[in-house]
Design a protein around this motif. Structure first.
Motif, mmCIF file in Angstrom:
data_model
loop_
_atom_site.group_PDB
_atom_site.id
_atom_site.type_symbol
_atom_site.label_atom_id
_atom_site.label_comp_id
_atom_site.label_asym_id
_atom_site.label_seq_id
_atom_site.Cartn_x
_atom_site.Cartn_y
_atom_site.Cartn_z
ATOM 1 N N PRO A 165 -4.107 63.298 83.466
ATOM 2 C CA PRO A 165 -5.068 63.660 82.421
ATOM 3 C C PRO A 165 -4.820 65.067 81.896
ATOM 4 C CG PRO A 165 -6.115 63.714 84.585
ATOM 5 C CD PRO A 165 -4.747 63.141 84.784
ATOM 6 N N GLY A 166 -4.843 65.179 80.563
ATOM 7 C CA GLY A 166 -4.694 66.484 79.940
ATOM 8 C C GLY A 166 -6.038 67.173 79.784
ATOM 9 N N PHE A 167 -6.053 68.246 79.009
ATOM 10 C CA PHE A 167 -7.284 68.995 78.774
ATOM 11 C C PHE A 167 -8.301 68.074 78.097
ATOM 12 C CE2 PHE A 167 -10.244 71.736 76.622
ATOM 13 C CZ PHE A 167 -10.414 72.799 77.507
ATOM 14 N N GLY A 168 -9.485 67.992 78.669
ATOM 15 C CA GLY A 168 -10.546 67.171 78.088
ATOM 16 C C GLY A 168 -10.457 65.700 78.427
ATOM 17 N N ASP A 169 -9.471 65.319 79.244
ATOM 18 C CA ASP A 169 -9.251 63.914 79.584
ATOM 19 C C ASP A 169 -9.665 63.608 81.017
ATOM 20 O OD1 ASP A 169 -8.094 63.619 77.079
ATOM 21 O OD2 ASP A 169 -6.029 63.774 77.836
ATOM 22 N N VAL A 170 -9.845 62.317 81.283
ATOM 23 C CA VAL A 170 -10.040 61.841 82.654
ATOM 24 C C VAL A 170 -9.055 60.709 82.919
ATOM 25 C CG1 VAL A 170 -12.503 62.409 82.610
ATOM 26 C CG2 VAL A 170 -11.761 60.081 82.055
ATOM 27 N N ARG A 171 -8.801 60.467 84.202
ATOM 28 C CA ARG A 171 -8.023 59.286 84.581
ATOM 29 C C ARG A 171 -8.987 58.272 85.194
ATOM 30 N NH1 ARG A 171 -3.476 61.161 87.553
ATOM 31 N NH2 ARG A 171 -4.687 61.136 89.492
ATOM 32 N N VAL A 172 -8.907 57.033 84.710
ATOM 33 C CA VAL A 172 -9.816 55.972 85.135
ATOM 34 C C VAL A 172 -9.033 54.919 85.912
ATOM 35 C CG1 VAL A 172 -11.346 54.110 84.337
ATOM 36 C CG2 VAL A 172 -11.363 56.335 83.170
ATOM 37 N N ARG A 173 -9.562 54.544 87.058
ATOM 38 C CA ARG A 173 -9.032 53.386 87.770
ATOM 39 C C ARG A 173 -9.660 52.158 87.141
ATOM 40 N NH1 ARG A 173 -10.105 51.017 93.777
ATOM 41 N NH2 ARG A 173 -8.248 49.696 93.891
ATOM 42 N N VAL A 174 -8.838 51.298 86.556
ATOM 43 C CA VAL A 174 -9.338 50.199 85.732
ATOM 44 C C VAL A 174 -9.706 49.003 86.617
ATOM 45 C CG1 VAL A 174 -8.858 48.671 83.805
ATOM 46 C CG2 VAL A 174 -7.883 50.982 83.829
ATOM 47 N N PHE A 234 -1.070 47.636 76.137
ATOM 48 C CA PHE A 234 -2.225 47.233 75.346
ATOM 49 C C PHE A 234 -3.448 47.115 76.252
ATOM 50 C CE2 PHE A 234 1.100 46.588 72.414
ATOM 51 C CZ PHE A 234 0.543 46.526 71.148
ATOM 52 N N GLY A 235 -4.557 46.604 75.720
ATOM 53 C CA GLY A 235 -5.782 46.459 76.485
ATOM 54 C C GLY A 235 -6.904 47.255 75.865
ATOM 55 N N LEU A 236 -7.807 46.572 75.145
ATOM 56 C CA LEU A 236 -8.760 47.229 74.257
ATOM 57 C C LEU A 236 -10.030 47.712 74.948
ATOM 58 C CD1 LEU A 236 -9.451 47.873 71.260
ATOM 59 C CD2 LEU A 236 -10.469 45.603 71.124
ATOM 60 N N ASP A 237 -10.567 46.924 75.880
ATOM 61 C CA ASP A 237 -11.919 47.181 76.393
ATOM 62 C C ASP A 237 -11.925 47.355 77.902
ATOM 63 O OD1 ASP A 237 -13.878 47.360 74.381
ATOM 64 O OD2 ASP A 237 -13.677 45.234 73.945
ATOM 65 N N PRO A 238 -11.604 48.542 78.422
ATOM 66 C CA PRO A 238 -11.562 48.756 79.869
ATOM 67 C C PRO A 238 -12.878 49.293 80.437
ATOM 68 C CG PRO A 238 -10.086 50.253 78.639
ATOM 69 C CD PRO A 238 -11.076 49.694 77.692
ATOM 70 N N ALA A 239 -13.093 48.942 81.683
ATOM 71 C CA ALA A 239 -14.197 49.528 82.442
ATOM 72 C C ALA A 239 -13.702 49.807 83.857
ATOM 73 C CB ALA A 239 -15.396 48.587 82.466
ATOM 74 N N GLY A 240 -14.157 50.893 84.443
ATOM 75 C CA GLY A 240 -13.697 51.242 85.779
ATOM 76 C C GLY A 240 -14.396 52.488 86.285
ATOM 77 N N GLU A 241 -13.745 53.211 87.167
ATOM 78 C CA GLU A 241 -14.339 54.421 87.722
ATOM 79 C C GLU A 241 -13.398 55.613 87.541
ATOM 80 O OE1 GLU A 241 -14.606 54.715 92.048
ATOM 81 O OE2 GLU A 241 -13.464 52.843 92.171
ATOM 82 N N ILE A 242 -13.979 56.764 87.303
ATOM 83 C CA ILE A 242 -13.177 57.972 87.127
ATOM 84 C C ILE A 242 -12.518 58.328 88.453
ATOM 85 C CG2 ILE A 242 -13.247 60.436 86.596
ATOM 86 C CD1 ILE A 242 -15.547 59.887 84.696
ATOM 87 N N GLU A 243 -11.187 58.503 88.396
ATOM 88 C CA GLU A 243 -10.411 58.802 89.596
ATOM 89 C C GLU A 243 -9.920 60.243 89.615
ATOM 90 O OE1 GLU A 243 -6.747 59.157 91.908
ATOM 91 O OE2 GLU A 243 -6.861 59.121 89.708
ATOM 92 N N ALA A 244 -9.814 60.870 88.433
ATOM 93 C CA ALA A 244 -9.403 62.272 88.348
ATOM 94 C C ALA A 244 -9.964 62.858 87.059
ATOM 95 C CB ALA A 244 -7.880 62.400 88.374
#
Length: 370
Positions: free
Chosen positions: A27-36, A68-78
């Protein structure tokens, strides 16, 4: 933690996706990484992958190969530097709308009309959209990076599979808001039994709509929609005659709001019948991607003060409102029927959408395997 992950990537238009190992994004500035945990496979995805460059060459795809993959849901990992208000472990839906934050529309707070607006994991709306598409890949992967502005916090009573339906559900919600849907207003939806249209039936209680009329081609699916809200929803098969004649027979002077949720290739006359179903001052909102030039009576629109509005997707704020409705118990998503596939079966899921149970089916890829 491993340095690689599995992702479904498209290398060429009209080819199946390849599931392969790629580096886990940082993740860059202002970003998060999500476990999908869940990604919705929308009915239009097969068109995007096989025919989009022919149908809409002005709306670019990401640089291939792409995830691809338009509509993800998950939990923030970083959590990246500069992110405020989000923490590791937060359960989220990731709205795919991406914007530059620099153009005139963005600087005036109108992000959906960003000159570079793009759907991450899908397509963009201008040549400059490609930069955002390439920076933010889609959700058909074990992990994804997303800007924190795109996140929607999920309540405990909302599961990931249902949250992954927020894209199409939010599209209907945003359309209804633009049409000033409220208690006392009447609504007609062309295609109410489809993936887009069903959202109107699910949202009607939360928005106070007591008069809902819907059309479609599948009598069994229409009956199932009608059963969701007995006495509040009336349905009509397009095989049983013109929509406007039916509406005026059951709704008196017509309806306040008409939402067209029919997809590419739909008959233009059905759209016109919907327009003729509007009462004076009525609003039509188009969300279904019907294609081509449409002949309408513009003089009638003037005299009767009718309006046609184009509505694209929903904002993260509107998506959050959906989550809040679920938390409050006013939006019930239990009628959705989840068909869950592992990431390795992504191509099977995409082809399987054609045999779905109308809008009730919710096709999900679970990259996390949970």
């Amino acid at each position: 933690m491993s340095k690689t992950m599995l992702a479904a990537r498209m290398y060429n238009v009209a080819e199946e996706m390849r599931v392969e190992e790629v580096p886990i994004p940082t993740p860059g500035f202002g970003d998060v990484r999500v476990r999908v945990h869940a990604v919705n496979i929308v009915p239009n995805l097969s068109n995007i992958l096989s025919m989009w460059t022919t149908w809409f060459p002005g709306d670019p795809l990401p640089t291939l190969p792409a995830t691809f993959g338009l509509d993800p849901a998950g939990e923030i990992e970083a959590v990246g530097e500069g992110v405020i208000g989000w923490s590791v472990g937060d359960r989220v839906y990731v709205n795919p709308g991406r914007y530059c934050l620099n153009c005139n529309a963005c600087r005036h707070g109108d992000m959906v009309n960003c000159s570079s607006y793009a759907f991450a994991g899908y397509f963009g709306f201008s040549p400059s959209s490609v930069q955002l598409l390439d920076r933010y890949q889609g959700g058909l992967s074990e992990y994804m990076v997303a800007p924190s502005y795109s996140l929607v916090k999920l309540p405990d009573n909302l599961d990931y599979n249902s949250a992954a339906r927020f894209g199409y559900l939010g599209t209907m919600y945003s359309a209804l808001k633009k049409a000033n849907a409220a208690p006392g207003k009447s609504l007609l939806v062309n295609g109410i039994n489809g993936t887009l249209g069903l959202g109107a039936a699910l949202l009607a209680p939360a928005m106070g709509l007591t008069e809902v009329y819907g059309t479609g081609r599948n009598p069994a699916a229409l009956s199932a929609v009608e059963a969701l809200l007995p006495g509040r929803i009336k349905v009509h098969s397009l095989a049983d005659g013109p929509v406007d004649e039916w509406v005026h027979s059951v709704a008196g002077g017509g309806v306040d709001i008409y939402v067209d949720a029919l997809g590419p290739g739909a008959d233009h006359e059905t759209f016109r019948e919907g327009m003729r179903s509007l009462k004076r001052g009525g609003r039509c909102v188009n969300i279904g991607a019907m294609m081509g030039d449409l002949v309408i009576d513009i003089h009638d629109m003037m005299d009767q003060q009718k309006a046609i509005i184009g509505s694209l997707w929903s904002t993260p704020g509107e998506s959050q409102e959906l989550a809040d409705m679920v938390a409050a118990g006013t939006l019930d998503l239990s009628p959705l029927e989840h068909s869950v596939y592992p990431l390795s079966a992504v191509n099977q899921a995409i082809s399987g959408v054609a045999s779905r149970n109308a809008g009730f089916s919710n096709y999900i890829i679970s990259p996390s395997g949970e």
